[in-house]
Motif scaffolding. Structure first.
Motif, PDB file in Angstrom:
ATOM      1  N   VAL A   1      38.824  26.884  46.298  1.00 48.08           N
ATOM      2  CA  VAL A   1      39.348  25.948  45.300  1.00 48.08           C
ATOM      3  C   VAL A   1      39.282  26.586  43.916  1.00 48.08           C
ATOM      4  CG1 VAL A   1      39.000  23.728  44.164  1.00 48.08           C
ATOM      5  CG2 VAL A   1      38.847  23.876  46.652  1.00 48.08           C
ATOM      6  N   GLU A   2      38.180  27.248  43.621  1.00 42.44           N
ATOM      7  CA  GLU A   2      38.051  27.950  42.335  1.00 42.44           C
ATOM      8  C   GLU A   2      39.101  29.048  42.216  1.00 42.44           C
ATOM      9  OE1 GLU A   2      34.118  29.477  42.175  1.00 42.44           O
ATOM     10  OE2 GLU A   2      33.149  27.506  42.193  1.00 42.44           O
ATOM     11  N   ARG A   3      39.286  29.786  43.296  1.00 48.14           N
ATOM     12  CA  ARG A   3      40.245  30.896  43.283  1.00 48.14           C
ATOM     13  C   ARG A   3      41.658  30.399  43.046  1.00 48.14           C
ATOM     14  NH1 ARG A   3      40.190  35.342  42.146  1.00 48.14           N
ATOM     15  NH2 ARG A   3      38.938  34.357  40.555  1.00 48.14           N
ATOM     16  N   TRP A   4      42.050  29.334  43.725  1.00 50.66           N
ATOM     17  CA  TRP A   4      43.406  28.807  43.600  1.00 50.66           C
ATOM     18  C   TRP A   4      43.731  28.381  42.172  1.00 50.66           C
ATOM     19  CZ3 TRP A   4      42.328  25.379  48.431  1.00 50.66           C
ATOM     20  CH2 TRP A   4      42.465  26.158  49.596  1.00 50.66           C
ATOM     21  N   LEU A   5      42.706  27.995  41.427  1.00 54.97           N
ATOM     22  CA  LEU A   5      42.914  27.535  40.056  1.00 54.97           C
ATOM     23  C   LEU A   5      42.744  28.657  39.028  1.00 54.97           C
ATOM     24  CD1 LEU A   5      40.978  24.145  40.251  1.00 54.97           C
ATOM     25  CD2 LEU A   5      43.460  24.467  40.190  1.00 54.97           C
ATOM     26  N   SER A   6      42.397  29.852  39.474  1.00 56.13           N
ATOM     27  CA  SER A   6      42.139  30.954  38.548  1.00 56.13           C
ATOM     28  C   SER A   6      43.441  31.618  38.099  1.00 56.13           C
ATOM     29  CB  SER A   6      41.247  32.003  39.207  1.00 56.13           C
ATOM     30  OG  SER A   6      41.945  32.692  40.235  1.00 56.13           O
TER      31      SER A   6
ATOM     32  N   LEU B   1      54.217  27.936  53.208  1.00 58.31           N
ATOM     33  CA  LEU B   1      54.190  27.976  51.752  1.00 58.31           C
ATOM     34  C   LEU B   1      54.297  26.600  51.111  1.00 58.31           C
ATOM     35  CD1 LEU B   1      56.437  31.082  51.040  1.00 58.31           C
ATOM     36  CD2 LEU B   1      53.979  30.914  50.735  1.00 58.31           C
ATOM     37  N   SER B   2      54.964  25.680  51.781  1.00 57.11           N
ATOM     38  CA  SER B   2      55.156  24.351  51.196  1.00 57.11           C
ATOM     39  C   SER B   2      53.831  23.606  51.028  1.00 57.11           C
ATOM     40  CB  SER B   2      56.105  23.513  52.062  1.00 57.11           C
ATOM     41  OG  SER B   2      55.545  23.275  53.348  1.00 57.11           O
ATOM     42  N   ASN B   3      52.776  24.045  51.735  1.00 57.55           N
ATOM     43  CA  ASN B   3      51.475  23.397  51.580  1.00 57.55           C
ATOM     44  C   ASN B   3      50.998  23.433  50.135  1.00 57.55           C
ATOM     45  OD1 ASN B   3      51.545  23.144  54.329  1.00 57.55           O
ATOM     46  ND2 ASN B   3      49.942  24.628  54.747  1.00 57.55           N
ATOM     47  N   PHE B   4      51.369  24.501  49.426  1.00 58.02           N
ATOM     48  CA  PHE B   4      50.865  24.673  48.075  1.00 58.02           C
ATOM     49  C   PHE B   4      51.945  24.553  47.010  1.00 58.02           C
ATOM     50  CE2 PHE B   4      47.417  26.208  50.502  1.00 58.02           C
ATOM     51  CZ  PHE B   4      46.287  26.024  49.724  1.00 58.02           C
ATOM     52  N   THR B   5      53.184  24.804  47.351  1.00 58.48           N
ATOM     53  CA  THR B   5      54.238  24.706  46.340  1.00 58.48           C
ATOM     54  C   THR B   5      54.670  23.269  46.105  1.00 58.48           C
ATOM     55  OG1 THR B   5      55.913  25.141  48.039  1.00 58.48           O
ATOM     56  CG2 THR B   5      55.110  27.026  46.796  1.00 58.48           C
ATOM     57  N   ASN B   6      54.420  22.392  47.074  1.00 62.23           N
ATOM     58  CA  ASN B   6      54.758  20.979  46.906  1.00 62.23           C
ATOM     59  C   ASN B   6      53.611  20.267  46.185  1.00 62.23           C
ATOM     60  OD1 ASN B   6      57.152  21.360  48.223  1.00 62.23           O
ATOM     61  ND2 ASN B   6      56.396  20.691  50.215  1.00 62.23           N
ATOM     62  N   ILE B   7      53.571  20.422  44.875  1.00 60.62           N
ATOM     63  CA  ILE B   7      52.513  19.808  44.071  1.00 60.62           C
ATOM     64  C   ILE B   7      53.012  18.477  43.521  1.00 60.62           C
ATOM     65  CG2 ILE B   7      51.052  20.066  42.035  1.00 60.62           C
ATOM     66  CD1 ILE B   7      51.243  23.088  42.451  1.00 60.62           C
ATOM     67  N   GLY B   8      52.368  17.421  43.923  1.00 61.11           N
ATOM     68  CA  GLY B   8      52.799  16.088  43.518  1.00 61.11           C
ATOM     69  C   GLY B   8      52.289  15.697  42.154  1.00 61.11           C
TER      70      GLY B   8
ATOM     71  N   GLU C   1      49.716  14.295  41.317  1.00 61.49           N
ATOM     72  CA  GLU C   1      48.268  14.410  41.129  1.00 61.49           C
ATOM     73  C   GLU C   1      47.882  15.672  40.370  1.00 61.49           C
ATOM     74  OE1 GLU C   1      48.938  16.427  45.188  1.00 61.49           O
ATOM     75  OE2 GLU C   1      49.853  14.869  43.952  1.00 61.49           O
ATOM     76  N   GLY C   2      48.801  16.652  40.326  1.00 61.42           N
ATOM     77  CA  GLY C   2      48.532  17.870  39.578  1.00 61.42           C
ATOM     78  C   GLY C   2      47.883  18.945  40.428  1.00 61.42           C
ATOM     79  N   ILE C   3      47.865  20.154  39.891  1.00 63.42           N
ATOM     80  CA  ILE C   3      47.413  21.306  40.667  1.00 63.42           C
ATOM     81  C   ILE C   3      45.915  21.267  40.946  1.00 63.42           C
ATOM     82  CG2 ILE C   3      47.078  22.785  38.633  1.00 63.42           C
ATOM     83  CD1 ILE C   3      48.106  25.111  40.368  1.00 63.42           C
ATOM     84  N   GLU C   4      45.106  20.728  40.032  1.00 64.76           N
ATOM     85  CA  GLU C   4      43.660  20.689  40.257  1.00 64.76           C
ATOM     86  C   GLU C   4      43.312  19.783  41.434  1.00 64.76           C
ATOM     87  OE1 GLU C   4      41.163  19.972  36.949  1.00 64.76           O
ATOM     88  OE2 GLU C   4      42.066  21.529  35.695  1.00 64.76           O
ATOM     89  N   GLN C   5      43.895  18.593  41.464  1.00 61.45           N
ATOM     90  CA  GLN C   5      43.618  17.669  42.560  1.00 61.45           C
ATOM     91  C   GLN C   5      44.212  18.175  43.857  1.00 61.45           C
ATOM     92  OE1 GLN C   5      41.556  14.953  42.277  1.00 61.45           O
ATOM     93  NE2 GLN C   5      41.690  15.046  44.488  1.00 61.45           N
TER      94      GLN C   5
END
Length: 394
Positions: free
Chosen positions: A372-377, A202-209, A211-215
């Motif tokens: 990538v599109e899905r993750w940002l939806s 889970l830390s792969n995605f919850t650790n958002i630096g 750079e922001g969620i889009e990057q």
């Protein structure tokens, strides 16, 4: 990586061990027990000890650490609650806010106790790792050995059910690159402990630096594309030895293996739509090709979990063995395969794979772009939030 939000790495085992010491609840982040006043020096020492941890303790424990630190240094939560879609900062806010009016001194003591417990729990793990013998020291999350013409890549995070961290992605790719060039005949991938692999950490995605969620999503998509490409291009026979449950990307990539042997206790699960996501690992192409569109749809669209016997019947698994004799029977067969002419096996595989390699790379690119599109939806974010809320009640 579509599995990132539905895997539960083995940090629960660590939490259980922690609870035996301190009665730590899983998510609500209240610590119980006799409260003593830690000194400022002890608090500073605990902060330094935290930096020495070798293993990631998991998101729940890190939230506890964060909340106690904020309470100890700033007092009760006094910031505004982040928006629903900002799920990382929202989780941090809720962790801190859950401590209510706990005095700074009490929070400081609990912070010190928690860090000391984490360090003490990690010690035997390191000793066990030392006792395992000779492994290639360049890797932290996997063990790679070569013996009797077989290179074995062992996913080695058993406490986290071999959940794949970003570091593990990088190390598996490096191991595949080395195995492609070494003198071995076969390459085998398997897992340590009870799980083959529980998918993404889970830390792969919850650790958002910063750079922001889009990057972050774009970077994750590129990492996944590169990772799957290593399987598409691997030149030798690649064999999966599935020693336990497999989830997410650990399942979808099996369509790119040359043989898959499984214990009868294994299960295979890739619930993409449940979390507003879409297939990866070239499974949108390989699964329908292997098992037929109708059966593949049950897995890729409707979240069906397969038993080992079902996976074998559908063609995703080559053969299933009783768990009691699994390792003995599989490795006997692998040692026989490893005596076959090495170049003949490699050239034969390249002929088989070469016919559709270009197609596989195209599918991989399309899948990663869609993810990538899905993750940002908003749909995906809402599904993820629902997942976290459900788990917080466990």
């Amino acid at each position: 990586m579509a599995a990132a939000f539905y895997t539960l790495p083995g940090r629960w085992q660590l939490l259980k061990r922690l609870r035996l010491v301190q009665n730590l609840p899983a998510v609500k982040l209240h610590l119980t027990g006799v409260v003593m006043a830690a000194t400022e020096a002890e608090f500073e020492k605990a902060k330094d000890m935290l930096k020495t941890l070798k293993d990631d303790p998991g998101n729940e424990v890190k939230l506890q650490i964060y909340a106690l630190f904020k309470q100890a240094t700033q007092g009760p939560c006094n910031s505004r609650k982040p928006s629903m879609l900002d799920f990382v900062n929202k989780a941090k806010w809720e962790a801190w806010n859950s401590l209510g009016k706990t005095p700074k001194e009490e929070a400081r003591q609990k912070y010190v106790d928690l860090i000391e417990t984490l360090v003490s729990v990690e010690v035997p793990t390191q000793s066990e790792a030392t006792a395992t013998g000779d492994v290639k020291s360049s890797f932290q999350t996997i063990n790679v050995t070569t013996e009797n013409n077989i290179t074995t890549i062992l996913l080695n995070r058993p406490a986290k059910k071999n959940a794949i961290s970003v570091l593990m992605y990088e190390e598996i790719m490096k191991a595949l690159e080395q195995a492609a060039k070494d003198d071995s005949t076969l390459t085998v991938m398997t897992g340590s402990g009870d799980y083959y692999c529980s998918g993404n950490d889970l830390s792969n995605f919850t650790n958002i630096g910063p750079e922001g969620i889009e990057q972050k999503s774009k970077n994750s998509g590129e990492l996944l594309k590169k990772y799957i490409s290593h399987y598409i291009d691997f030149p030798k026979p690649l064999i999966g030895v599935i020693n336990g449950p497999a989830v997410g990307v650990a399942v979808t990539v099996l369509g790119l293996f040359d043989a898959v042997y499984s214990t009868d206790k294994a299960t295979f699960h890739a619930p993409f739509s449940k979390l507003g996501q879409s297939p990866e690992g070239c499974s949108s192409y390989t699964f329908p090709k292997i098992m037929g569109t109708i059966k593949a749809n049950e897995i890729l669209l409707f979240n069906k979990k397969l038993t080992a016997a079902q996976a074998c019947e559908l063609g995703l698994v080559t053969e299933v063995f009783p768990d009691s004799t699994f390792q003995k029977e599989v490795w006997k067969r692998l040692h026989a395969y490893a005596k076959l002419p090495k170049n003949s096996l490699a050239f034969s595989k390249q002929l088989i794979r070469g016919v559709e390699k270009e197609k596989l790379h195209a599918v991989n690119t399309q899948e990663c772009e869609r993810l990538v599109e899905r993750w940002l939806s908003e749909e995906c974010m809402n599904a993820i939030m629902g997942f976290f809320e459900k788990k917080s009640k466990l």
